[in-house]
Design a protein around this motif. Sequence first.
Motif, PDB file in Angstrom:
ATOM      1  N   UNK A   1     -35.236 -29.411 -92.843  1.00  0.00           N
ATOM      2  CA  UNK A   1     -34.557 -28.591 -91.839  1.00  0.00           C
ATOM      3  C   UNK A   1     -35.401 -28.463 -90.575  1.00  0.00           C
ATOM      4  N   UNK A   2     -36.700 -28.331 -90.747  1.00  0.00           N
ATOM      5  CA  UNK A   2     -37.579 -28.204 -89.575  1.00  0.00           C
ATOM      6  C   UNK A   2     -37.638 -29.501 -88.771  1.00  0.00           C
ATOM      7  N   UNK A   3     -37.461 -30.625 -89.434  1.00  0.00           N
ATOM      8  CA  UNK A   3     -37.442 -31.910 -88.720  1.00  0.00           C
ATOM      9  C   UNK A   3     -36.129 -32.116 -87.981  1.00  0.00           C
ATOM     10  N   UNK A   4     -35.107 -31.376 -88.393  1.00  0.00           N
ATOM     11  CA  UNK A   4     -33.757 -31.597 -87.874  1.00  0.00           C
ATOM     12  C   UNK A   4     -33.321 -30.552 -86.849  1.00  0.00           C
ATOM     13  N   UNK A   5     -33.998 -29.408 -86.817  1.00  0.00           N
ATOM     14  CA  UNK A   5     -33.471 -28.278 -86.054  1.00  0.00           C
ATOM     15  C   UNK A   5     -33.489 -28.468 -84.543  1.00  0.00           C
ATOM     16  N   UNK A   6     -34.212 -29.476 -84.045  1.00  0.00           N
ATOM     17  CA  UNK A   6     -34.147 -29.758 -82.608  1.00  0.00           C
ATOM     18  C   UNK A   6     -33.098 -30.819 -82.282  1.00  0.00           C
ATOM     19  N   UNK A   7     -32.406 -31.325 -83.329  1.00  0.00           N
ATOM     20  CA  UNK A   7     -31.348 -32.317 -83.120  1.00  0.00           C
ATOM     21  C   UNK A   7     -29.970 -31.750 -83.440  1.00  0.00           C
ATOM     22  N   UNK A   8     -29.911 -30.849 -84.402  1.00  0.00           N
ATOM     23  CA  UNK A   8     -28.651 -30.268 -84.864  1.00  0.00           C
ATOM     24  C   UNK A   8     -28.790 -28.747 -84.973  1.00  0.00           C
ATOM     25  N   UNK A   9     -27.668 -28.049 -84.884  1.00  0.00           N
ATOM     26  CA  UNK A   9     -27.684 -26.604 -85.086  1.00  0.00           C
ATOM     27  C   UNK A   9     -27.871 -26.284 -86.564  1.00  0.00           C
ATOM     28  N   UNK A  10     -28.937 -25.587 -86.877  1.00  0.00           N
ATOM     29  CA  UNK A  10     -29.155 -25.018 -88.206  1.00  0.00           C
ATOM     30  C   UNK A  10     -29.288 -23.521 -87.983  1.00  0.00           C
TER      31      UNK A  10
END
Length: 244
Positions: free
Chosen positions: A206-215
Amino acid sequence: MKALIFAAGLGTRLKPLTDSMPKAMVPVAGKPLLWHTIQKLKSAGFDEIIINVHHFAEQIIDYVQANDSFGIRIEFSDERNQLLDTGGGIKKASWFFDDDKPFLIHNVDILSNIDLRNLYKIHTKSNSIATLVVSRRETSRYFLFDENNRLEGWINEKTGEIKSPVARLNPINYRKLAFSGIHVVDPAIFHYMTDFPEKFSIVDFYLSLCNKENITGFEPENLSMIDVGKLESLDEAERFLRLD
């Protein structure tokens, strides 16, 4: 609706009970934790469930089969050869989520009063790839959210470690909320998991993704929740279920 129950953990904090049974089969109020989780999911409309198994996997499989899968579809994601951590567990079970609809993930050792059907609706109306149930309870590790409840980072207050794609993130500027082990996610996350190894943490993912997608974080009103992860919590869990 579909759901994944995390039941593969070793349950080390529940020793000596888990020396002879999986955490999912530890009884609370006369029924295994797995029973309580399945019943909560069923009552919210989840009728297709996959359970990941590792520690004393046969006991879980035999229990479900002896109860005719509780009248719904229940499958198993077999991690007996290797425990894959939370992210790897989701990735391995990806074949089950083939209808392009969001699905719910629920730790087997969590008891709560959360309305899972409402949580699912909230997620489907959002533009988030994942909705994480969070609370203000005291712990050492927190997710960090901005003013729009969007995930921006993570902190371990005991060690001072901070993880975030945001450069020089200052935790003071963010809301610190504890993750509950309950989340709703879109199957689109599997696209981002292709480059991850077989075993990995969903927190790191999630931390790797949170700047690309809304979490996003969802903090339910009047949330009561118990993590039945250690022996001291068993009596509290019994009281919670009597009051529920």
